[in-house]
Each structure stands twice: as structure tokens, then as C-alpha cells.
Design a protein around this motif. Structure first.
Motif, PDB file in Angstrom:
ATOM      1  N   ILE A   1     -36.918 -44.748  45.404  1.00 16.22           N
ATOM      2  CA  ILE A   1     -38.113 -45.563  45.659  1.00 16.22           C
ATOM      3  C   ILE A   1     -38.920 -44.966  46.813  1.00 16.22           C
ATOM      4  N   THR A   2     -38.234 -44.470  47.829  1.00 13.34           N
ATOM      5  CA  THR A   2     -38.929 -43.803  48.933  1.00 13.34           C
ATOM      6  C   THR A   2     -39.702 -42.595  48.426  1.00 13.34           C
ATOM      7  N   ARG A   3     -39.051 -41.809  47.572  1.00 14.39           N
ATOM      8  CA  ARG A   3     -39.728 -40.653  46.979  1.00 14.39           C
ATOM      9  C   ARG A   3     -41.010 -41.076  46.280  1.00 14.39           C
ATOM     10  N   GLN A   4     -40.945 -42.169  45.513  1.00 15.42           N
ATOM     11  CA  GLN A   4     -42.123 -42.617  44.778  1.00 15.42           C
ATOM     12  C   GLN A   4     -43.210 -43.147  45.721  1.00 15.42           C
ATOM     13  N   ILE A   5     -42.807 -43.858  46.751  1.00 17.84           N
ATOM     14  CA  ILE A   5     -43.778 -44.337  47.747  1.00 17.84           C
ATOM     15  C   ILE A   5     -44.499 -43.154  48.391  1.00 17.84           C
ATOM     16  N   GLY A   6     -43.731 -42.148  48.778  1.00 12.93           N
ATOM     17  CA  GLY A   6     -44.326 -40.974  49.398  1.00 12.93           C
ATOM     18  C   GLY A   6     -45.240 -40.226  48.452  1.00 12.93           C
ATOM     19  N   ALA A   7     -44.803 -40.064  47.204  1.00  9.25           N
ATOM     20  CA  ALA A   7     -45.619 -39.369  46.206  1.00  9.25           C
ATOM     21  C   ALA A   7     -46.926 -40.114  45.969  1.00  9.25           C
ATOM     22  N   ASN A   8     -46.840 -41.436  45.870  1.00  6.69           N
ATOM     23  CA  ASN A   8     -48.049 -42.249  45.647  1.00  6.69           C
ATOM     24  C   ASN A   8     -48.985 -42.198  46.850  1.00  6.69           C
ATOM     25  N   THR A   9     -48.412 -42.267  48.046  1.00  9.16           N
ATOM     26  CA  THR A   9     -49.231 -42.229  49.257  1.00  9.16           C
ATOM     27  C   THR A   9     -49.979 -40.901  49.353  1.00  9.16           C
ATOM     28  N   ALA A  10     -49.329 -39.836  48.992  1.00 11.58           N
ATOM     29  CA  ALA A  10     -49.992 -38.530  48.968  1.00 11.58           C
ATOM     30  C   ALA A  10     -51.161 -38.533  47.995  1.00 11.58           C
ATOM     31  N   ASN A  11     -50.988 -39.180  46.844  1.00  8.94           N
ATOM     32  CA  ASN A  11     -52.087 -39.278  45.875  1.00  8.94           C
ATOM     33  C   ASN A  11     -53.295 -39.988  46.486  1.00  8.94           C
TER      34      ASN A  11
ATOM     35  N   ILE B   1     -53.990 -40.382  49.773  1.00  7.23           N
ATOM     36  CA  ILE B   1     -54.573 -39.576  50.852  1.00  7.23           C
ATOM     37  C   ILE B   1     -55.404 -38.434  50.278  1.00  7.23           C
ATOM     38  N   TYR B   2     -54.926 -37.835  49.203  1.00  8.22           N
ATOM     39  CA  TYR B   2     -55.663 -36.735  48.574  1.00  8.22           C
ATOM     40  C   TYR B   2     -57.089 -37.160  48.224  1.00  8.22           C
ATOM     41  N   GLU B   3     -57.224 -38.352  47.658  1.00 10.67           N
ATOM     42  CA  GLU B   3     -58.563 -38.829  47.289  1.00 10.67           C
ATOM     43  C   GLU B   3     -59.467 -38.918  48.524  1.00 10.67           C
ATOM     44  N   LYS B   4     -58.897 -39.338  49.655  1.00 14.91           N
ATOM     45  CA  LYS B   4     -59.662 -39.421  50.898  1.00 14.91           C
ATOM     46  C   LYS B   4     -60.033 -38.028  51.409  1.00 14.91           C
ATOM     47  N   ILE B   5     -59.116 -37.074  51.225  1.00 14.89           N
ATOM     48  CA  ILE B   5     -59.379 -35.699  51.651  1.00 14.89           C
ATOM     49  C   ILE B   5     -60.583 -35.128  50.896  1.00 14.89           C
ATOM     50  N   VAL B   6     -60.623 -35.378  49.605  1.00 13.34           N
ATOM     51  CA  VAL B   6     -61.730 -34.871  48.788  1.00 13.34           C
ATOM     52  C   VAL B   6     -63.062 -35.464  49.264  1.00 13.34           C
ATOM     53  N   VAL B   7     -63.044 -36.773  49.571  1.00 11.03           N
ATOM     54  CA  VAL B   7     -64.261 -37.424  50.070  1.00 11.03           C
ATOM     55  C   VAL B   7     -64.681 -36.806  51.405  1.00 11.03           C
ATOM     56  N   ALA B   8     -63.722 -36.618  52.295  1.00 14.74           N
ATOM     57  CA  ALA B   8     -64.038 -36.049  53.611  1.00 14.74           C
ATOM     58  C   ALA B   8     -64.609 -34.644  53.476  1.00 14.74           C
ATOM     59  N   TYR B   9     -64.023 -33.843  52.610  1.00 11.44           N
ATOM     60  CA  TYR B   9     -64.507 -32.476  52.427  1.00 11.44           C
ATOM     61  C   TYR B   9     -65.927 -32.463  51.856  1.00 11.44           C
ATOM     62  N   LYS B  10     -66.148 -33.256  50.822  1.00 10.82           N
ATOM     63  CA  LYS B  10     -67.464 -33.243  50.175  1.00 10.82           C
ATOM     64  C   LYS B  10     -68.549 -33.823  51.079  1.00 10.82           C
ATOM     65  N   SER B  11     -68.146 -34.705  51.990  1.00  5.97           N
ATOM     66  CA  SER B  11     -69.123 -35.270  52.928  1.00  5.97           C
ATOM     67  C   SER B  11     -69.220 -34.446  54.215  1.00  5.97           C
ATOM     68  N   LYS B  12     -68.445 -33.340  54.230  1.00  2.00           N
ATOM     69  CA  LYS B  12     -68.439 -32.411  55.374  1.00  2.00           C
ATOM     70  C   LYS B  12     -68.024 -33.085  56.686  1.00  2.00           C
ATOM     71  N   ASN B  13     -67.124 -34.051  56.586  1.00  2.00           N
ATOM     72  CA  ASN B  13     -66.601 -34.735  57.762  1.00  2.00           C
ATOM     73  C   ASN B  13     -65.371 -33.966  58.255  1.00  2.00           C
ATOM     74  N   VAL B  14     -65.608 -33.006  59.125  1.00  2.00           N
ATOM     75  CA  VAL B  14     -64.553 -32.090  59.555  1.00  2.00           C
ATOM     76  C   VAL B  14     -63.432 -32.817  60.286  1.00  2.00           C
ATOM     77  N   GLU B  15     -63.785 -33.753  61.152  1.00  2.00           N
ATOM     78  CA  GLU B  15     -62.772 -34.467  61.927  1.00  2.00           C
ATOM     79  C   GLU B  15     -61.824 -35.242  61.019  1.00  2.00           C
ATOM     80  N   SER B  16     -62.378 -36.020  60.091  1.00  2.00           N
ATOM     81  CA  SER B  16     -61.538 -36.776  59.163  1.00  2.00           C
ATOM     82  C   SER B  16     -60.736 -35.840  58.263  1.00  2.00           C
ATOM     83  N   PHE B  17     -61.368 -34.749  57.853  1.00  2.00           N
ATOM     84  CA  PHE B  17     -60.679 -33.786  56.993  1.00  2.00           C
ATOM     85  C   PHE B  17     -59.422 -33.255  57.685  1.00  2.00           C
ATOM     86  N   LYS B  18     -59.524 -32.900  58.939  1.00  2.00           N
ATOM     87  CA  LYS B  18     -58.377 -32.358  59.658  1.00  2.00           C
ATOM     88  C   LYS B  18     -57.279 -33.404  59.845  1.00  2.00           C
TER      89      LYS B  18
END
Length: 732
Positions: free
Chosen positions: A549-559, A561-578
Motif C-alpha cells: 500500500i505504501t508503494r501504491q501511495i508513493g507511486a500515486n503521489t509521484a503521478n 506531483i508530475y502533473e504539477k511539474i509540467v504546469v510549472a515548466y510550461k508556465s516557466k515558474n523556475v522556483e516551483s519547478f525546482k
């Protein structure tokens, strides 16, 4: 006692399956087989069971009743005895036997059953395994592991199974009879981790050439497997000759109708001998003769026609002639043969070409895409209702429990079910989501499971051996989250295992990374479960589930966060991206630590199991390469269809393979942000393909320090990341 019996088998509301056979029933041998199984399962309690094998072969049944100080188990064969034992352990002792470990905390005095318990099998056939399982899960198994699996089959009522180990020896002997040179035989045979797709007719030689040691070892292993299956009255299904032949036969028999088929997703096409050619029956007979010399003959043969590839010619008449010709060739070699066909690639218009008395069709994917509803129940041919639920041996939690129970019940009750004669499990990989397979196999004896919530509650009791509101609530939350889907090809994947890009929706072909439930429900399930740490920290099933269950929680959380990373990159928000990319990489590292604390969740087990098979350096090099390549690149760099298809969320693999890809990806994205240039995905992909090829050739495993307690690590991980989603809202 030996008794000769002539029978006409009746199943499914008195529908007659015309299968009259002369059966020699050796009840003494079956009695001994059943007793040995009970002794293996319960070495300290087997003497408290009184077993009786009857001569009744009209239908499978079992009876459980009190017999003084003992428990009496009566049935008509060892599988039914094993099913009776499992039923007693589950419902009277709150015990559980699974791939993830056994919970067998039996009391000193076995509980009485009181009223006599009696069950009859709802299905004539209870089928098991998929071609792919032999490669994704079983490829490195030794006899000790196979012995446990065969006992698991019997305990769960399985009475017919694919048995494909050791096919290489059959082909070697058959081709030697034809005068084929050894170098051409080895060129034909795939490597150990890719054999399934050789037997399915998809390619020749990939992952090879294999070694003679491998051929010999697998042959000896198959001897043991078949002996045990037959002892327990589990019918093995061996390989049929479907027409795939080595390329060299085209030169050896220039007049024969041997054509090269279109390639499978970019692989070089295999060579196919047309069943209308006289050579087909000759080769078929040689193949079956050599197989029978080695492994005997139970008259059930598996094999698919043009599996996921195009036929040389199109048109219903041509394909019908192929199906008919293959079946006729099989019957020429064995007039009692039954051809067991997967529905995966069967064409509706070709079914009528088959003799229904000599075929069984496996409707593989009834949990999502049932074919029986679209083919008039396969035009009256006998068929088996199956589920897959796992593609590629992937590690995610998932399965549509309520849907499966409902759909099987509907099929059984349907006036349009035709000759539904069985239920089956056909996962590409095993070892996870035991709850689904436990439920489905039980439905053979417990004909309807209408209240799945109640059934899962009982499952939680026996999984851990205690009755607890906490474990009950944990499993009901799992039922209402991970076990409601997915609707796509299961199980759910994580972006961690995907080739990094800005447009990820899956890791491997047919996969899906889109969450279909709220990850917070999974966290609540974990917290409810871990309230019982004091009582259950020593139970292997409990520890496994906490990590899973921990593995699945971690895998889902990464999914997420990934969506947020894409938004940060496309909006050129360097601080949030890092911040986000740092968090993403931390999750991979921390999850790797949790998973590495359990051998069953580790890369090292997979690799070390492959190495243990080796007898010399040649074996060692081949086996480890096969083990590494299958779970990563799978194919060659040029064939992208299978890259990351068999992805795994394993300790060691996360840190050693997936993490470097994401680190490289984020460095390049960050550079494109800071230097205002476009990210080159094609260049990155090519570099990662080179990395994957190099990783396949590696020899060393990532070193692990001494690991703390698995549950301690799991709790620490969840506590650290459970509120991460809310805090993310402040970053963008």
C-alpha cells in the motif's frame, strides 16, 4: 483400489459435454497425494485430518464434517480434497494461504464444524495461467517455488493448467529428427525471459541463443511439475504445433508452403507452414511424438493462430481453412486431442470451422472485454470465462472485484451463455492482488458472492488472523478505491516507470497512469491498517500489505506531483519547478528504501534468482541479460512498442534505473528554462535508449545497507508525504 469407469460429464444445469472417457481411478494413489499435500501445508497438524477419496467421478465435490477428535475431508479427487482443506482453513480457522505468504496460526485443538459442510463444483474446468506468466513471473523459478504454486492451484480448485516449461527440449528433439543443424535450432529458440512469445509464434531467437544447460534444466524441472500435477489430478495443457517453423526449413523443403509472416511490432516475421501442405501433418506428428516421449500426453494442447500479427492472406475462408487444418493436423497426431484456444486473437467468422468436440475457447478478458457476448457464446463451442487483471507482470494494486463477481454471476445465469464449462485465471503476471484471485476461485464452490463487502471483510480476518474493525475498514477502503478499476489495461502504472516526457499518460503499451480514485482514501486505508501494528507486526501478510500500500501511495503521489511539474515548466515558474522536481526525486529515493526492505519487492531477488539458474559463465551472462532486458527495454531500441512494458516498482530498480532517467530529464528541462531554449525530447529519448542498453549489460547490483524494519519505513514514508498534495497548492 483401481476402478475402470465410463462417464458422460454433465455440467452447467445439465448441459451435456460429450466427453465419454475410460478413466482408471487409482484411489490409493490419489489418497496418498492428498495426504502428502495436507502434510506439506500443515506439517504440525496433518494428523488431525481424516481424508477420504471416493470413486464418484460424476462431479467434483467435497464434504467437511467432524470425526471425533479429527476433521473429516471427503472428496472425489485430490484437488477437491485440497479445496475442502482450504475452505476449512479459511472459514473455521481464519487462516490464509497466498503468494504473499501464509497466515496459518492454528489453535492447538482444531475447531469443530458442527453441521456437515458440502459443496459441489459450479464449473467442470477451473483453468489457470497465461503464456506470458511463464516469462513475466515464473521464468527463474526452481522446483521449491513450483511445488508451492502447484499446491496453491489445488487449494484453490484449479484442475487444468498450462504447462509450458521445457518446450525447448521438445523442439530440439523434433528438429533433430528432421536433420536440422544445432546452430539453426539455437537460432530458432528465444532466450529464457522471452520464451512465451516464441511459443505464441511472435518471433524467433530474441534474447538468445539459449544454452544447452537451460534446455536440460528446464526439461528436468518439467518432469517434476508434470508428475506433481498428475498426482493431484490437475490436467496439464501442453503445447500444440501451430505451424511456426525455423527459417531453415524453407530451404530444406523448398516445395513446401512455408511463408514468412508479417513482423510482430517490428520484429522480423516468423515462418509459417500452411496446414494444407502434406508436410504439416508430418511435422505435427513428429512434434507430438517427441513431446509425448518426454512429457506424456493428457490430450490437451494450447496454441494460437497468428497471435497479434496479420495472416499471409486475408479473408474468412482462408483463415477458416487454417483453423480447420491445424485442428485436423492435431487430431492426426492424437485423435483424442482438445485444442485450447485463447480468444485474444480468434476471429468470429472462423469459429465454426472447428470441431466443437475437440476445442475449448478461453475467453481471456471477461473482466473488461468479454468476447462471448459478441460471438453468440462462440457459436456453441465450449468456452471458459477468464480474467487477466495483470499485463506485463506490473506491480500496481487494482482489480474490479464487484464487477468481476457480478459479471460472472450474470454469465452463469444467462440464457445465452452457450457451453460455458469453466472459469479461469489468465494473468500475465502474478504475485499481487491476491484478493481478486481468491474471490474468483472461491466462486467455483460458493456459486454466488452477492455481497462483496461482506466477503472482503471475511478476507481481512483470515489474511491476518484477527477480527478487527481497523483491518476491516482498511480493506473496505481498498475495495472502494483501488479495487474499483482501472477500466484500462490493469494495473495502474506510475509515471516513475515511464520514459520521462512532458506528455505522459502511460508507462508501457496499453497502460495508464490516470488515477481513478482519491489517493487520500489509500492513505486512510494504510493508517487504519497500521493501527494494528502491535498485534500484527510479525505477520508476513500484514508486512507485505503495509509495504504494498505504501508503494501504491508513493507511486500515486509521484503521478500527482508530475502533473504539477509540467504546469510549472510550461508556465516557466523556475522556483516551483525546482521545488517540485526535488520532491519528485526524493519520493523515488525514499520509496526505493521502503521497497528494498522486502526481498519480494526488490530487483535483487529477480536478478539473483536468474543467476542461481546458471551453471557456468555463459549461462550467467545470458540469464542476467534476459532478466534485466525484460523489465526495462524489453525489445531492441528500435522497437518502441515494448519499452517499459514490463515495468516494475521494485527497490533497486527505482534507484538504479528510473531515478537516473528522471534526474537527467529534470537537468535538461531546468537548463531549457534558465537558458531559454527548447527541450529536445528526441535527443533525450535517444540518450535514454543508450542508457537502457548499457543497463541491460551491467553485472553489478546496487548496494543496499542494512535496512530498518519494513513497517517502520512504510509508516515514516506515509507520514512524510500524506499531506504533500495540500501543500502543493501553495507552490503554483
Amino acid at each position: 483400489m483401481r476402478k475402470l469407469i465410463n462417464r458422460e460429464k454433465l455440467v452447467n444445469n445439465n448441459e451435456t459435454i460429450l466427453r465419454k472417457e475410460n478413466l482408471v481411478i487409482d484411489t490409493e494413489a490419489q489418497q496418498n497425494s492428498a495426504e502428502q499435500l495436507v502434510k506439506r501445508i500443515l506439517p504440525d497438524h496433518y494428523k488431525f485430518f481424516d481424508l477420504k477419496i471416493s470413486n464418484d467421478v460424476s462431479e467434483d465435490y467435497f464434504i467437511i464434517k467432524d470425526a471425533g477428535e479429527k476433521i473429516s475431508l471427503e472428496a472425489n479427487n485430490p484437488v477437491s480434497i485440497a479445496s475442502a482443506l482450504n475452505w476449512y482453513l479459511k472459514y473455521y480457522c481464519n487462516c490464509h494461504i497466498s503468494w504473499n505468504g501464509n497466515q496459518l496460526n492454528l489453535p492447538g485443538t482444531l475447531p469443530k464444524v458442527g453441521k456437515t459442510i458440502s459443496h459441489k463444483a459450479a464449473f467442470d474446468l477451473r483453468y489457470y495461467l497465461n503464456y506470458c506468466t511463464f516469462s513475466y513471473s515464473m521464468v527463474w523459478w526452481d522446483w521449491e517455488r513450483w511445488e508451492k504454486e502447484i499446491d496453491w492451484m489445488a487449494l484453490n480448485g484449479i484442475n487444468i493448467t498450462l504447462a509450458l516449461i521445457g518446450q525447448e527440449a521438445v523442439w530440439q528433439n523434433a528438429l533433430r529428427r528432421l536433420g536440422v543443424k544445432e546452430e539453426n535450432i539455437f537460432k530458432f529458440l528465444p532466450g529464457p525471459a522471452f520464451l512465451a512469445w516464441g511459443w505464441l509464434g511472435n518471433f524467433d531467437g530474441w534474447g538468445g541463443p539459449t544454452t544447452q544447460n537451460w534446455i536440460n534444466d528446464q526439461k528436468e524441472l518439467q518432469f517434476k511439475i508434470l508428475a506433481r500435477l498428475r498426482e493431484l489430478n490437475i490436467t496439464p495443457i501442453l503445447q500444440a504445433f501451430i505451424g511456426r517453423v525455423p527459417e531453415c526449413l524453407k530451404k530444406k523443403f523448398p516445395e513446401a508452403k512455408i511463408d514468412q509472416l508479417p513482423g510482430w511490432y517490428g520484429y522480423e516475421g516468423v515462418y509459417f507452414l500452411d496446414p494444407s501442405d502434406p508436410l504439416f501433418k508430418k511435422l505435427n506428428k513428429i512434434f507430438i511424438e517427441e513431446q509425448t516421449k518426454l512429457y506424456g500426453n493428457d490430450h490437451y494442447f494450447a496454441g494460437d493462430v497468428f497471435h497479434e500479427i496479420e495472416s499471409p492472406l486475408t479473408g474468412g475462408d482462408y483463415l477458416s481453412s487454417i483453423y480447420k487444418g491445424i485442428q485436423e493436423g492435431l487430431l492426426y497426431a492424437d485423435n483424442k486431442a482438445k485444442w485450447v484456444l485463447q480468444s485474444w486473437t480468434i476471429r468470429d467468422e472462423n469459429i465454426d470451422a472447428l470441431d466443437e468436440n475437440h476445442v475449448i475457447i478461453l475467453d481471456l478478458y471477461c473482466d473488461s472485454e468479454p468476447k462471448w457476448k459478441k460471438t453468440n457464446a462462440f457459436h456453441g463451442h465450449p468456452w471458459v470465462w477468464c480474467i487477466i487483471n495483470n499485463f506485463g507482470g506490473r506491480t500496481g494494486l487494482g482489480g474490479r472485484l464487484k464487477h468481476v463477481a457480478k459479471e460472472l454471476n450474470k454469465a452463469v445465469k444467462s440464457d445465452e451463455k452457450g457451453k460455458l464449462i469453466g472459469v479461469g485465471l489468465a494473468p500475465e503476471g502474478i504475485g499481487n492482488n491476491a484478493v481478486l484471485y481468491d474471490m474468483l476461485t472461491e466462486m467455483n464452490w460458493n456459486n454466488e458472492i452477492e455481497n462483496v463487502d461482506e466477503w472482503v471483510t471475511n478476507f481481512s480476518k483470515r489474511r491476518y488472523g484477527i477480527e478487527s474493525e481497523n483491518t476491516k475498514n482498511a480493506w473496505l477502503k481498498l475495495l472502494d478505491s483501488v479495487y474499483t478499476g482501472p477500466k484500462a489495461y490493469p494495473p495502474l502504472e506510475s509515471v516513475i516507470c515511464a520514459l520521462p516526457s512532458l506528455e505522459i499518460n502511460k508507462a508501457g503499451s496499453n497502460g495508464c497512469t490516470e488515477l481513478y480514485y482519491d489517493n487520500s482514501i489509500l492513505i486512510e486505508s494504510f493508517e487504519s491498517l497500521t493501527k494494528e501494528i502491535r498485534k500484527l507486526s510479525g505477520e508476513i501478510t500484514f508486512v507485505h500489505d503495509c509495504v504494498d500500500i505504501t508503494r501504491q501511495i508513493g507511486a500515486n503521489t509521484a503521478n500527482i506531483i508530475y502533473e504539477k511539474i509540467v504546469v510549472a515548466y510550461k508556465s516557466k515558474n523556475v522556483e516551483s519547478f525546482k521545488k517540485l522536481t526535488g520532491l519528485f526525486l526524493n519520493i523515488i529515493n525514499d520509496l526505493d528504501e521502503v521497497l528494498n526492505s522486502r526481498e519480494s519487492f526488490s530487483l535483487s531477488k529477480w536478478i539473483n534468482d536468474s543467476k542461481r539458474k546458471a551453471k557456468n559463465e555463459e549461462d550467467l551472462k545470458l540469464y542476467e541479460w534476459n532478466a534485466r532486458r525484460q523489465i526495462t527495454l524489453w525489445s531492441s531500441p528500435e522497437i518502441g512498442e515494448f519499452h517499459d512494458y514490463a515495468n516494475k516498482q521494485w527497490g533497486g530498480l527505482l534507484r538504479d534505473y528510473y531515478l537516473p532517467r528522471w534526474e537527467n530529464f529534470f537537468v535538461r528541462l531546468n537548463g531549457s528554462l534558465e537558458n531559454s531554449h527548447d527541450f529536445n525530447q528526441d535527443e533525450f529519448r535517444n540518450d535514454m535508449l543508450k542508457f537502457a542498453v548499457e543497463w541491460s549489460d551491467k553485472k553489478e547490483l546496487p548496494k543496499n545497507g542494512k535496512q530498518p524494519d519494513s513497517i517502520e519505513l512504510a509508516v515514516k514514508f506515509v507520514d512524510r508525504y500524506k499531506n504533500i498534495i495540500e501543500s502543493l497548492q501553495l507552490m503554483i
